[in-house]
Design a protein around this motif. Sequence first.
Motif, PDB file in Angstrom:
ATOM      1  N   UNK A  29       0.827  -1.199   0.000  1.00 17.73           N
ATOM      2  CA  UNK A  29       0.000   0.000   0.000  1.00 17.73           C
ATOM      3  C   UNK A  29       0.865   1.253   0.000  1.00 17.73           C
ATOM      4  N   UNK A  30       0.628   2.117  -0.984  1.00 18.20           N
ATOM      5  CA  UNK A  30       1.319   3.406  -1.082  1.00 18.20           C
ATOM      6  C   UNK A  30       0.302   4.460  -1.520  1.00 18.20           C
ATOM      7  N   UNK A  31       0.685   5.709  -1.385  1.00 19.75           N
ATOM      8  CA  UNK A  31      -0.172   6.790  -1.844  1.00 19.75           C
ATOM      9  C   UNK A  31      -0.240   6.884  -3.358  1.00 19.75           C
ATOM     10  N   UNK A  32       0.741   6.327  -4.043  1.00 16.80           N
ATOM     11  CA  UNK A  32       0.789   6.451  -5.496  1.00 16.80           C
ATOM     12  C   UNK A  32      -0.222   5.583  -6.219  1.00 16.80           C
ATOM     13  N   UNK A  33      -0.868   4.653  -5.498  1.00 17.39           N
ATOM     14  CA  UNK A  33      -1.924   3.855  -6.118  1.00 17.39           C
ATOM     15  C   UNK A  33      -3.309   4.441  -5.887  1.00 17.39           C
ATOM     16  N   UNK A  34      -3.389   5.538  -5.108  1.00 20.43           N
ATOM     17  CA  UNK A  34      -4.689   6.156  -4.856  1.00 20.43           C
ATOM     18  C   UNK A  34      -5.264   6.741  -6.144  1.00 20.43           C
ATOM     19  N   UNK A  35      -6.585   6.787  -6.189  1.00 16.62           N
ATOM     20  CA  UNK A  35      -7.291   7.304  -7.346  1.00 16.62           C
ATOM     21  C   UNK A  35      -8.403   8.240  -6.881  1.00 16.62           C
ATOM     22  N   UNK A  36      -8.758   9.259  -7.584  1.00 14.38           N
ATOM     23  CA  UNK A  36      -8.346   9.577  -8.948  1.00 14.38           C
ATOM     24  C   UNK A  36      -6.978  10.230  -9.040  1.00 14.38           C
ATOM     25  N   UNK A  37      -6.398  10.632  -7.895  1.00 15.02           N
ATOM     26  CA  UNK A  37      -5.075  11.248  -7.912  1.00 15.02           C
ATOM     27  C   UNK A  37      -4.175  10.573  -6.884  1.00 15.02           C
ATOM     28  N   UNK A  38      -2.920  10.451  -7.243  1.00 20.48           N
ATOM     29  CA  UNK A  38      -1.934   9.902  -6.309  1.00 20.48           C
ATOM     30  C   UNK A  38      -1.821  10.822  -5.098  1.00 20.48           C
ATOM     31  N   UNK A  39      -1.487  10.231  -3.954  1.00 19.13           N
ATOM     32  CA  UNK A  39      -1.313  10.986  -2.716  1.00 19.13           C
ATOM     33  C   UNK A  39       0.170  10.948  -2.349  1.00 19.13           C
ATOM     34  N   UNK A  40       0.747  12.136  -2.138  1.00 17.10           N
ATOM     35  CA  UNK A  40       2.134  12.224  -1.709  1.00 17.10           C
ATOM     36  C   UNK A  40       2.145  12.076  -0.193  1.00 17.10           C
ATOM     37  N   UNK A  41       2.528  10.910   0.276  1.00 23.88           N
ATOM     38  CA  UNK A  41       2.505  10.607   1.704  1.00 23.88           C
ATOM     39  C   UNK A  41       3.721   9.784   2.083  1.00 23.88           C
ATOM     40  N   UNK A  42       4.098   9.888   3.331  1.00 25.54           N
ATOM     41  CA  UNK A  42       5.162   9.036   3.851  1.00 25.54           C
ATOM     42  C   UNK A  42       4.604   7.680   4.278  1.00 25.54           C
ATOM     43  N   UNK A  43       3.283   7.550   4.279  1.00 20.50           N
ATOM     44  CA  UNK A  43       2.625   6.319   4.713  1.00 20.50           C
ATOM     45  C   UNK A  43       2.928   5.137   3.802  1.00 20.50           C
ATOM     46  N   UNK A  44       3.025   3.995   4.418  1.00 20.04           N
ATOM     47  CA  UNK A  44       3.253   2.736   3.705  1.00 20.04           C
ATOM     48  C   UNK A  44       2.466   1.653   4.419  1.00 20.04           C
ATOM     49  N   UNK A  45       2.154   0.592   3.705  1.00 19.20           N
ATOM     50  CA  UNK A  45       1.455  -0.510   4.342  1.00 19.20           C
ATOM     51  C   UNK A  45       1.578  -1.789   3.546  1.00 19.20           C
ATOM     52  N   UNK A  46       1.114  -2.860   4.173  1.00 20.60           N
ATOM     53  CA  UNK A  46       1.106  -4.166   3.517  1.00 20.60           C
ATOM     54  C   UNK A  46      -0.142  -4.917   3.982  1.00 20.60           C
ATOM     55  N   UNK A  47      -0.765  -5.577   3.047  1.00 23.46           N
ATOM     56  CA  UNK A  47      -1.896  -6.457   3.318  1.00 23.46           C
ATOM     57  C   UNK A  47      -1.479  -7.840   2.867  1.00 23.46           C
ATOM     58  N   UNK A  48      -1.563  -8.834   3.755  1.00 29.03           N
ATOM     59  CA  UNK A  48      -1.304 -10.227   3.404  1.00 29.03           C
ATOM     60  C   UNK A  48      -2.479 -11.053   3.908  1.00 29.03           C
ATOM     61  N   UNK A  49      -2.820 -12.076   3.148  1.00 34.17           N
ATOM     62  CA  UNK A  49      -3.977 -12.888   3.521  1.00 34.17           C
ATOM     63  C   UNK A  49      -3.878 -14.259   2.884  1.00 34.17           C
ATOM     64  N   UNK A  50      -4.691 -15.173   3.406  1.00 36.75           N
ATOM     65  CA  UNK A  50      -4.803 -16.521   2.857  1.00 36.75           C
ATOM     66  C   UNK A  50      -6.285 -16.858   2.759  1.00 36.75           C
TER      67      UNK A  50
END
Length: 172
Positions: A29-50
């Motif tokens: 997860x990053x701000x650059x995948x946000x839509x309709x516009x990318x978000x310039x953020x220091x935030x980061x994340x990860x989603x994992x699942x089974x």
Amino acid sequence: MRLRVLIAVMGGVLATATAAKADQLRALLTGYEETPSAVSTTGRGEFVAVISDDGETIRYRETFSRLQGTVTQSHIHVGQLSIGGSVVIFLCQTASNPDPTGLAPQCPQEGTVTGVITAANVIAGSQAPQQLAAGDLAAVVTAIRAGATYANVHTNLSPGGEIRGQIRTVGK
């Protein structure tokens, strides 16, 4: 004797061919995948699942940090890369944005949330053309396997989402 061996071999082949293996999922997860516009953020994340072998549960872990806003909620949405879509599952909730099912854990400002998703966690898709019904985990699993879902963490500074990542199958 040959017939018994053939039947035993064919039975083993059929059992192997029909035995499902759990899908392993991941999204960065990053701000650059946000839509309709990318978000310039220091935030980061990860989603994992089974996804369980029978497709009736999804065990997940979502971790996020360095968000610039206060976390308000996190979800799985149905939507292709760069396209917004319906919220179908809450990954975490807050008092200001409660999960309608009441099943999602509370969101931390930073850290990790874990949970088990069942049909009871699935809410009706808010975008009518998507035709997603409450409780229809099979439809959500189908969308996940098709690459048409994403995890999104929303904050007060970015109500549409501060970080997002397309959920991908990474193994079986």
